[in-house]
Motif scaffolding. Structure first.
Motif, PDB file in Angstrom:
ATOM      1  N   LEU A 267       0.840  -1.189   0.000  1.00 45.13           N
ATOM      2  CA  LEU A 267       0.000   0.000   0.000  1.00 45.13           C
ATOM      3  C   LEU A 267       0.881   1.248   0.000  1.00 45.13           C
TER       4      LEU A 267
ATOM      5  N   ALA B 129       0.329   7.713   7.226  1.00 48.39           N
ATOM      6  CA  ALA B 129       0.693   6.560   6.402  1.00 48.39           C
ATOM      7  C   ALA B 129       1.742   5.695   7.086  1.00 48.39           C
TER       8      ALA B 129
ATOM      9  N   PHE C 225       2.364   1.831   5.827  1.00 54.01           N
ATOM     10  CA  PHE C 225       2.352   1.865   4.366  1.00 54.01           C
ATOM     11  C   PHE C 225       3.775   1.704   3.827  1.00 54.01           C
TER      12      PHE C 225
END
Length: 445
Positions: free
Chosen positions: A7, A44, A49
């Motif tokens: 991601l 994030a 991520f």
């Protein structure tokens, strides 16, 4: 090892919907405020991520002042983010058409050092109209020439990154030898369009070199990706299109002696998330009510190389004759013709097409509860359409916070996404092997 979902946050400062800046839940920080980007990157990174990805444009906004635009120079911004984060990857866009190979090689090598091995270069050829004039050219560089330049440009940068290996630095105080000069050699790259002597004056970076990222979707772009890309950002309106692309580009990689797992394919997804389906649908409705037809037409025209759509009725189903001849499109050709194909297949009016593109510019859009969004991600991941996703929140930071706090935990419970970082470099996050020698262009199919 179990296959790992990837991601990235594709960070647009106020959000990916063109009207996001007007939405009451959007951040009110200025697009030039570093803290806007730091806040997003930390959300994030907290969700583990793989990377933050920043796009770039080499022209001033041409949307009549109706869209939030005018942001910071990208490598400067990423260097600041390197100091404000610790583990998340940092991917920046830079043009092969309008950059100098030596300068770009220095910049990204420096970013990789400053971030301790978290840098990635998104390789683009710059399709936006009127860019050429900003760089002293009378016309924009044609599509075919852009990729010919790109092949040489990346070959040159790759050679420069190999010209000053990290182990050439001895830093031996006792002997008085700082460098082993035999290890630092000129790149001496001489192509038809790009030339650079070298060696680079920045030693090899923590990853060996930054990760190569690419986003082209045309036939030429796919061939380029099969040779160079380690991660691909791609745009698809349907899972079927994504699966076709996924299989095609991974198959092409074999021509260059590469394995399919050497390339991480990451379609974009822009998800409106709500506690109910109706609540999620209202997010798009609210954004669409704030959109401007003028902005939509301007952006659609740019995608088609300046084609004028103003004479097309807004509420009549589109016809093939409303679009230009594909052979004459010199901008983002594959993306543009994908728009036309979808519009004709679905019987869309021009107004409907503009609204469809306002949210994510040809990337997949999702609407639903966190569970429903996680279902889509799992389905694409397990059926050969994606190795992960470029997450494109329609509104920053509100919709991204929902994705990070609600969708990611579901993906973890399903065993699809990491609990924590297992490495410290972007290459490790993506599960990539050591840097390999580039395949010769002559081996292309």
């Amino acid at each position: 090892m179990t296959r790992q979902l990837h991601l990235n946050l594709f960070l647009m400062p106020r959000g990916h919907h063109e009207a996001a800046w007007r939405h009451p839940t959007a951040t009110r920080r200025a697009l030039t405020d570093l803290q806007l980007y730091v806040e997003a990157a930390r959300i994030a990174e907290g969700a583990k991520f793989d990377a933050v990805f920043l796009a770039d444009a080499l022209v001033a906004p041409g949307n009549g002042g109706l869209v939030a635009s005018g942001a910071l120079e990208l490598l400067t911004l990423l260097s600041a983010l390197a100091a404000s984060t610790s583990t998340i990857g940092l991917i920046g866009t830079a043009s092969t058409t309008y950059s100098h190979a030596y300068t770009l090689a220095r910049q990204f090598a420096s970013l990789d050092h400053l971030s301790n091995g978290r840098a990635g270069w998104n390789i683009v050829t710059s399709w936006l109209p009127l860019v050429g004039a900003n760089y002293g050219l009378d016309d924009d560089v044609p599509h075919a020439d852009r990729y010919a330049i790109a092949e040489e440009f990346v070959e040159a940068v790759d050679a420069l990154w190999r010209s000053f290996p990290a182990d050439a630095v001895l830093d031996d105080q006792a002997s008085g030898r700082y460098l082993d000069p035999a290890r630092v050699v000129p790149a001496d790259y001489r192509g038809e369009r790009i030339r650079t002597r070298g060696p680079l004056n920045v030693p090899g970076s923590p990853q060996g070199r930054p990760v190569y990222v690419q986003a082209g979707q045309s036939d030429t772009g796919r061939a380029f990706a099969a040779r160079w890309a380690e991660a691909i950002f791609t745009a698809h309106l349907t899972k079927e299109s994504a699966r076709s692309f996924y299989g095609d580009v991974k198959g092409r990689a074999a021509v260059y002696g590469r394995r399919g797992e050497d390339i991480v394919v990451l379609p974009g997804i822009s998800a409106a998330i709500g506690s109910t389906q109706g609540e999620a649908e209202r997010v798009w409705e609210e954004l669409d009510d704030l959109t401007s037809t003028e902005v939509g037409l301007s952006r659609l025209s740019a995608r088609f190389g300046g084609h004028d759509f103003t004479g097309v009725p807004l509420d009549r189903p589109l016809r093939a004759a409303d679009f230009p001849d594909p052979a004459k499109v010199e901008a983002s050709k594959s993306r543009a013709m994908g728009y036309a194909d979808v519009a004709l297949a679905e019987g869309l009016t021009l107004r409907q097409l503009l609204r469809k593109l306002a949210g994510a510019r040809g990337h997949f859009t999702a609407t639903g509860t966190p569970e429903a969004v996680a279902d889509i991600i799992e389905d694409w991941f397990t059926t050969g359409a994606a190795d992960g996703f470029n997450v494109m929140p329609p509104i920053m930071h509100s919709q991204f916070e929902l994705f990070a706090s609600e969708v990611v935990p579901i993906l973890r419970r399903r065993g699809l996404f990491r609990q924590d970082y297992e490495g410290s470099t972007l290459r490790e996050h993506f599960g990539l092997g050591p840097v390999a020698e580039p395949a010769p262009l002559a081996r292309s199919a």
